[in-house]
Write a protein that holds these residues in place. Structure first.
Motif, PDB file in Angstrom:
ATOM      1  N   ASP A 213       0.768  -1.267   0.073  1.00 48.51           N
ATOM      2  CA  ASP A 213      -0.016  -0.054   0.017  1.00 48.51           C
ATOM      3  C   ASP A 213       0.990   1.286   0.150  1.00 48.51           C
ATOM      4  N   ASN A 216       2.086   1.898  -3.615  1.00 46.96           N
ATOM      5  CA  ASN A 216       1.132   2.375  -4.251  1.00 46.96           C
ATOM      6  C   ASN A 216       1.038   3.654  -4.070  1.00 46.96           C
ATOM      7  N   TYR A 217       0.945   4.278  -2.972  1.00 42.73           N
ATOM      8  CA  TYR A 217       0.972   5.569  -2.408  1.00 42.73           C
ATOM      9  C   TYR A 217       1.907   6.460  -2.931  1.00 42.73           C
ATOM     10  N   CYS A 288     -11.122   0.571   0.183  1.00 42.44           N
ATOM     11  CA  CYS A 288     -10.097  -0.026   0.969  1.00 42.44           C
ATOM     12  C   CYS A 288      -9.638   0.138   2.508  1.00 42.44           C
ATOM     13  N   ARG A 291      -7.986  -2.451   4.310  1.00 40.75           N
ATOM     14  CA  ARG A 291      -6.478  -2.806   3.871  1.00 40.75           C
ATOM     15  C   ARG A 291      -5.598  -1.556   4.119  1.00 40.75           C
ATOM     16  N   LEU A 292      -6.007  -0.264   4.333  1.00 40.90           N
ATOM     17  CA  LEU A 292      -5.192   0.773   4.656  1.00 40.90           C
ATOM     18  C   LEU A 292      -4.887   1.165   6.275  1.00 40.90           C
TER      19      LEU A 292
END
Length: 416
Positions: A213, A216-217, A288, A291-292
C-alpha cells in the motif's frame, strides 16, 4: 497430472482459445496468492530459452531511470534483492534470490509494455482477474479503483514530461495491482515515476516499513507532484497574458492569440488528467479502508487524503486559469475589434473627404466637359473675336457653383 499434460496446460493458457480467456468465464474465487504449480511449469517451459546468468541484464539499484535505452522491461524490488532489471519476467528467474523473494510475497514487480502472452502468464501466476487483464492490455484510459477478492486494482494517469519530445503532454496510464503484501505495476512505456519511487525507498529504508500500500501511495504521490511544475508554469503564463492583453501595442497583438491558444491547450490537458483523480483517491480510501489500516508504518489513508486535497486544489486552480484565459481571449478579441473599428472610422473619414472634394468639383467638370467639345462657345463670334465676357462668366459660374456646394457640405458637417 504428468509433465506433458502440465506443459500442454501452460501452452494452452498462453495461447488462445481457452474458456478462461473470456472475462465472463466462471472463476474459482476461493483461490488467491501465487499459483506456484503454474509458476514451476512456466519456468520449465521457458528453461531452454532463458539466457545464462551472465547474459541477464543486471543494474545496481537506483542508478538511472533510462530503462528504455538499455532494453530493460521488467523491474523487481524486494528488501533482500534490491532493484534488479531484466528484459522479460522469465529472465528474472535466473537472478540470485529472485525466487526466494517471490515466494516470500513481499515484493514490487514493475512491467513495461507487456505483450498478450506475458500478460496472460502473469495473470495466471498471480491470479489476476480477467477484467483487470483486459483493462491493462487494452490500455484503459478511465481512472478507477476496483476491489477484487485478494487485491485491488488502481488505474492512474500521468503524462509525458519531456518538453523536447514530440509526445509532450500526451497522457499515459499506470496500472497497479496491489495484493496484501506485494504489488505489480504495469505501463506501456518507461516512466520516471518508477525510478523516483525507488530513490525514495532508498532514502527512507532506515525509517519506515515498506508495504504494498505504501508503494502504491508513493507512485500516486510522485505522479501528483509531477503536475506541480506545470501548474507553476501555467500560473506565470496566465498572469502574464492577463496583464499584457490590454496594454500591448498593435504590432504586438499578433503573437498574443498564439500564446492564449497554447496556454488554454495546456490547461485543457491538465483538467482532463486531474478532474477524475480526487474521486479515484476517495474511492481508494473508502473501498480499501480495511486494507489501509496498517498496524505498522505510516497511516496510508491519511496520506491519501492529503494527496486528494492537493488534487482538488489543482483542479480548482486549473478551472480558475481557464476562466482567466477565456476572459483574456474575450479581451483580446475586443481589442482587435476596437482596432478594426478605428481603422474603419479612419477609412470612412477619408472617403467622406474625398467625396466632398468630388462634390465640389463635379459641377465644374460638367460645365467644362459640356463646352470642351468641338462646338461654339456662347458669345464667341467672328465679329467680336476678343470678347471674353462669356468665358469669364462661365468661369465665375463654376466657381460660384463650387462655393455653394462647399457651403452645403460644411453645413451638413460632412467636411471639417
Amino acid at each position: 497430472m504428468d509433465e506433458s499434460s502440465a506443459n500442454k496446460e501452460v501452452q494452452g493458457y498462453i495461447g488462445s482459445g481457452r474458456p478462461e480467456d473470456d472475462v465472463c468465464f466462471p472463476l474459482d474465487q476461493e483461490k488467491s496468492g501465487i499459483d506456484l504449480y503454474f509458476l514451476e511449469e512456466f519456468l520449465k517451459q521457458n528453461e531452454n530459452t532463458l539466457p545464462s546468468h551472465n547474459d541477464v541484464y543486471i543494474k545496481k539499484p537506483y542508478e538511472s531511470n533510462e530503462l528504455a535505452e538499455d532494453g530493460s522491461q521488467v523491474m523487481f524490488y524486494s528488501k533482500n534483492t534490491g532493484a534488479i532489471y531484466a528484459r522479460t519476467f522469465s529472465e528474472l528467474t535466473k537472478l540470485r534470490g529472485f525466487l526466494d523473494a517471490l515466494y516470500s510475497r513481499k515484493f514490487w514487480l514493475d512491467v513495461t509494455a507487456a505483450n498478450e502472452a506475458e500478460m496472460k502468464a502473469l495473470s495466471r501466476i498471480f491470479r489476476i482477474h480477467p477484467l483487470t487483464v483486459e483493462d491493462i492490455l487494452h490500455g484503459e484510459v478511465q481512472e478507477k479503483c476496483e476491489v477484487f477478492r485478494h487485491y485491488y486494482f488502481l488505474s492512474f494517469r500521468t503524462y509525458e514530461q519531456n518538453a523536447d519530445s514530440f509526445s509532450y503532454l500526451d497522457p499515459s496510464s499506470i496500472y497497479n495491482v496491489v495484493f496484501k503484501e506485494s504489488i505489480i505495476s504495469f505501463h506501456s512505456k518507461p516512466l520516471c515515476h518508477i525510478t523516483s519511487v525507488l530513490n525514495r525507498i532508498q532514502q527512507l529504508k532506515d525509517f519506515i516499513i515498506f508495504t504494498a500500500d505504501w508503494i502504491n501511495y508513493a507512485i500516486i504521490d510522485d505522479i501528483t507532484d509531477s503536475f506541480a511544475p506545470m501548474m507553476q508554469h501555467i500560473e506565470f503564463e496566465v498572469d502574464a497574458i492577463d496583464d499584457l492583453v490590454l496594454i500591448l501595442k498593435e504590432s504586438e497583438l499578433s503573437d498574443m492569440l498564439r500564446r492564449i491558444g497554447f496556454a488554454r491547450r495546456k490547461v485543457t490537458v491538465l483538467l482532463r488528467l486531474l478532474t477524475s483523480k480526487p474521486d479515484v483517491l476517495k474511492a481508494l480510501a473508502l473501498r480499501c479502508e480495511d486494507r489501509l489500516k496498517v498496524t505498522k508504518g505510516p497511516d496510508i489513508k491519511l496520506y491519501l487524503g492529503d494527496i486528494q486535497d492537493h488534487l482538488i486544489t489543482m483542479v480548482q486552480n486549473s478551472l480558475h486559469y481557464e476562466k482567466v484565459l477565456a476572459r483574456a481571449h474575450s479581451n483580446y478579441l475586443a481589442q482587435i475589434s476596437i482596432e478594426l473599428t478605428k481603422v474603419s472610422n479612419r477609412t470612412n473619414d477619408a472617403i467622406a473627404k474625398l467625396t466632398t472634394i468630388t462634390s465640389v468639383f463635379l459641377p465644374m467638370s460638367v460645365i467644362t466637359g459640356l463646352w470642351g467639345m468641338n462646338v461654339y462657345v456662347p458669345g464667341q463670334s467672328s465679329t467680336y473675336p476678343d470678347n471674353h465676357f462669356w468665358f469669364f462668366g462661365l468661369c465665375t459660374g463654376m466657381i460660384f457653383a463650387g462655393l455653394i456646394t462647399l457651403l452645403f457640405v460644411r453645413d451638413k458637417g460632412l467636411f471639417s
